[in-house]
Design a protein around this motif. Structure first.
Motif, PDB file in Angstrom:
ATOM      1  N   ILE A 149       0.968  -1.320   0.112  1.00  0.00           N
ATOM      2  CA  ILE A 149       0.007   0.037  -0.078  1.00  0.00           C
ATOM      3  C   ILE A 149       0.660   1.604  -0.142  1.00  0.00           C
ATOM      4  N   GLU A 150       2.090   0.803   0.996  1.00  0.00           N
ATOM      5  CA  GLU A 150       2.750   2.578   0.784  1.00  0.00           C
ATOM      6  C   GLU A 150       3.444   2.986  -0.418  1.00  0.00           C
ATOM      7  N   ARG A 151       3.893   1.708  -1.383  1.00  0.00           N
ATOM      8  CA  ARG A 151       4.577   1.552  -2.628  1.00  0.00           C
ATOM      9  C   ARG A 151       3.572   1.702  -3.871  1.00  0.00           C
ATOM     10  N   PHE A 152       2.514   1.604  -3.824  1.00  0.00           N
ATOM     11  CA  PHE A 152       1.011   2.330  -4.441  1.00  0.00           C
ATOM     12  C   PHE A 152       0.913   3.579  -4.005  1.00  0.00           C
ATOM     13  N   LEU A 153       1.035   3.493  -3.174  1.00  0.00           N
ATOM     14  CA  LEU A 153       0.529   5.501  -2.502  1.00  0.00           C
ATOM     15  C   LEU A 153       1.395   6.416  -3.602  1.00  0.00           C
ATOM     16  N   GLN A 154       2.919   6.009  -3.060  1.00  0.00           N
ATOM     17  CA  GLN A 154       4.178   6.409  -3.175  1.00  0.00           C
ATOM     18  C   GLN A 154       3.546   6.513  -5.165  1.00  0.00           C
ATOM     19  N   TRP A 155       3.952   5.742  -5.583  1.00  0.00           N
ATOM     20  CA  TRP A 155       3.650   5.183  -7.422  1.00  0.00           C
ATOM     21  C   TRP A 155       2.517   6.577  -7.651  1.00  0.00           C
ATOM     22  N   ARG A 156       1.458   6.455  -6.608  1.00  0.00           N
ATOM     23  CA  ARG A 156       0.278   7.177  -7.759  1.00  0.00           C
ATOM     24  C   ARG A 156       0.651   9.328  -7.080  1.00  0.00           C
ATOM     25  N   ARG A 157       0.940   9.019  -6.224  1.00  0.00           N
ATOM     26  CA  ARG A 157       1.245  10.692  -5.593  1.00  0.00           C
ATOM     27  C   ARG A 157       2.604  11.177  -6.852  1.00  0.00           C
ATOM     28  N   GLU A 158       3.466  10.204  -7.528  1.00  0.00           N
ATOM     29  CA  GLU A 158       4.986  10.364  -8.020  1.00  0.00           C
ATOM     30  C   GLU A 158       4.245  10.044  -9.531  1.00  0.00           C
ATOM     31  N   GLY A 159       3.115  10.620  -9.939  1.00  0.00           N
ATOM     32  CA  GLY A 159       2.135  10.173 -11.150  1.00  0.00           C
ATOM     33  C   GLY A 159       2.673   9.033 -12.172  1.00  0.00           C
ATOM     34  N   HIS A 160       3.063   7.806 -11.480  1.00  0.00           N
ATOM     35  CA  HIS A 160       3.470   6.746 -12.058  1.00  0.00           C
ATOM     36  C   HIS A 160       1.266   5.868 -12.721  1.00  0.00           C
ATOM     37  N   HIS A 161       1.750   4.948 -13.901  1.00  0.00           N
ATOM     38  CA  HIS A 161       0.791   4.490 -14.320  1.00  0.00           C
ATOM     39  C   HIS A 161       0.611   2.694 -13.438  1.00  0.00           C
ATOM     40  N   ILE A 162       0.338   2.461 -13.113  1.00  0.00           N
ATOM     41  CA  ILE A 162       0.614   1.223 -12.649  1.00  0.00           C
ATOM     42  C   ILE A 162      -0.754  -0.228 -13.162  1.00  0.00           C
ATOM     43  N   VAL A 163      -0.232  -0.988 -13.728  1.00  0.00           N
ATOM     44  CA  VAL A 163      -0.889  -2.055 -14.605  1.00  0.00           C
ATOM     45  C   VAL A 163      -0.281  -3.424 -14.292  1.00  0.00           C
ATOM     46  N   LEU A 164      -1.894  -3.853 -13.146  1.00  0.00           N
ATOM     47  CA  LEU A 164      -1.438  -5.429 -12.832  1.00  0.00           C
ATOM     48  C   LEU A 164      -1.938  -6.286 -13.516  1.00  0.00           C
ATOM     49  N   THR A 165      -1.326  -7.285 -13.668  1.00  0.00           N
ATOM     50  CA  THR A 165      -0.742  -7.683 -14.380  1.00  0.00           C
ATOM     51  C   THR A 165      -1.466  -9.846 -13.534  1.00  0.00           C
ATOM     52  N   THR A 166      -1.690 -10.529 -13.731  1.00  0.00           N
ATOM     53  CA  THR A 166      -2.363 -12.139 -13.449  1.00  0.00           C
ATOM     54  C   THR A 166      -2.635 -13.317 -14.244  1.00  0.00           C
ATOM     55  N   ALA A 167      -1.570 -14.488 -13.680  1.00  0.00           N
ATOM     56  CA  ALA A 167      -2.452 -15.703 -14.562  1.00  0.00           C
ATOM     57  C   ALA A 167      -3.808 -16.090 -14.624  1.00  0.00           C
ATOM     58  N   ARG A 168      -4.644 -15.111 -13.851  1.00  0.00           N
ATOM     59  CA  ARG A 168      -6.189 -15.523 -13.102  1.00  0.00           C
ATOM     60  C   ARG A 168      -6.725 -15.597 -14.615  1.00  0.00           C
ATOM     61  N   THR A 169      -7.826 -16.430 -14.747  1.00  0.00           N
ATOM     62  CA  THR A 169      -8.106 -16.627 -15.769  1.00  0.00           C
ATOM     63  C   THR A 169      -9.068 -14.951 -15.683  1.00  0.00           C
ATOM     64  N   GLU A 170     -10.139 -14.663 -16.685  1.00  0.00           N
ATOM     65  CA  GLU A 170     -10.605 -13.661 -17.595  1.00  0.00           C
ATOM     66  C   GLU A 170     -11.740 -13.751 -16.897  1.00  0.00           C
ATOM     67  N   GLY A 171     -12.547 -14.845 -16.472  1.00  0.00           N
ATOM     68  CA  GLY A 171     -13.576 -15.266 -15.359  1.00  0.00           C
ATOM     69  C   GLY A 171     -13.654 -14.924 -14.559  1.00  0.00           C
ATOM     70  N   CYS A 172     -11.787 -14.711 -13.457  1.00  0.00           N
ATOM     71  CA  CYS A 172     -11.878 -13.664 -12.196  1.00  0.00           C
ATOM     72  C   CYS A 172     -12.107 -12.567 -12.084  1.00  0.00           C
ATOM     73  N   ARG A 173     -12.034 -12.260 -13.120  1.00  0.00           N
ATOM     74  CA  ARG A 173     -12.182 -10.386 -13.342  1.00  0.00           C
ATOM     75  C   ARG A 173     -12.629 -10.269 -11.834  1.00  0.00           C
ATOM     76  N   HIS A 174     -14.160 -10.167 -11.883  1.00  0.00           N
ATOM     77  CA  HIS A 174     -14.848  -9.659 -10.955  1.00  0.00           C
ATOM     78  C   HIS A 174     -14.246  -9.478  -9.208  1.00  0.00           C
ATOM     79  N   THR A 175     -14.598 -11.281  -9.080  1.00  0.00           N
ATOM     80  CA  THR A 175     -13.910 -11.489  -7.899  1.00  0.00           C
ATOM     81  C   THR A 175     -12.415 -10.115  -7.819  1.00  0.00           C
ATOM     82  N   THR A 176     -11.456 -10.521  -8.572  1.00  0.00           N
ATOM     83  CA  THR A 176     -10.209  -9.867  -8.110  1.00  0.00           C
ATOM     84  C   THR A 176     -10.320  -8.918  -8.299  1.00  0.00           C
TER      85      THR A 176
END
Length: 120
Positions: free
Chosen positions: A38-65
């Motif tokens: 959470i601390e890193r994500f807050l820092q990255w947001r303050r610094e204006g970075h663009h965050i792209v999450l990646t996962t092997a979870r299937t597309e059918g798991c999108r809502h739960t994820t």
């Protein structure tokens, strides 16, 4: 000199959430946020970075994820699902001035982001 914002591609399970071993457990058990995420994500947001999450979870798991990530306070700009669980390779060009535009971190599973420094 102004440093432009970075695009940060980051895996979910084992990197920002505790890896549960299999998809069923990842979908049915409560998510556990790893240290310093959470601390890193807050820092990255303050610094204006663009965050792209990646996962092997299937597309059918999108809502739960998406629900799990929101519940624990992990925010992002994009979520890319259905990748293989194999290595992820980032390829980018080198600027005419010699500046490299791609680098990577491979961190031990479930250790969190305490040792990650994107400003190297």
């Amino acid at each position: 000199m102004h440093t432009p914002p970075k695009t940060i591609l980051i895996d979910i399970d084992g990197t920002i959430l505790c890896h549960k071993g299999d998809l069923y457990k990842m979908m049915t058990e409560e998510p556990i946020v790893l240290p310093h995420v959470i601390e890193r994500f807050l820092q990255w947001r303050r610094e204006g970075h663009h965050i792209v999450l990646t996962t092997a979870r299937t597309e059918g798991c999108r809502h739960t994820t998406e629900r799990q990530l929101a519940k624990v306070g992990v925010f992002y700009d994009k979520l890319v699902m259905g990748l293989t669980s194999g290595p992820r390779v980032l390829i980018n060009d080198i600027k005419p001035n010699g500046k490299k535009t791609a680098f990577a971190f491979s961190i031990p599973r479930d250790t969190g982001l305490g040792e990650v420094n994107i400003d190297q």
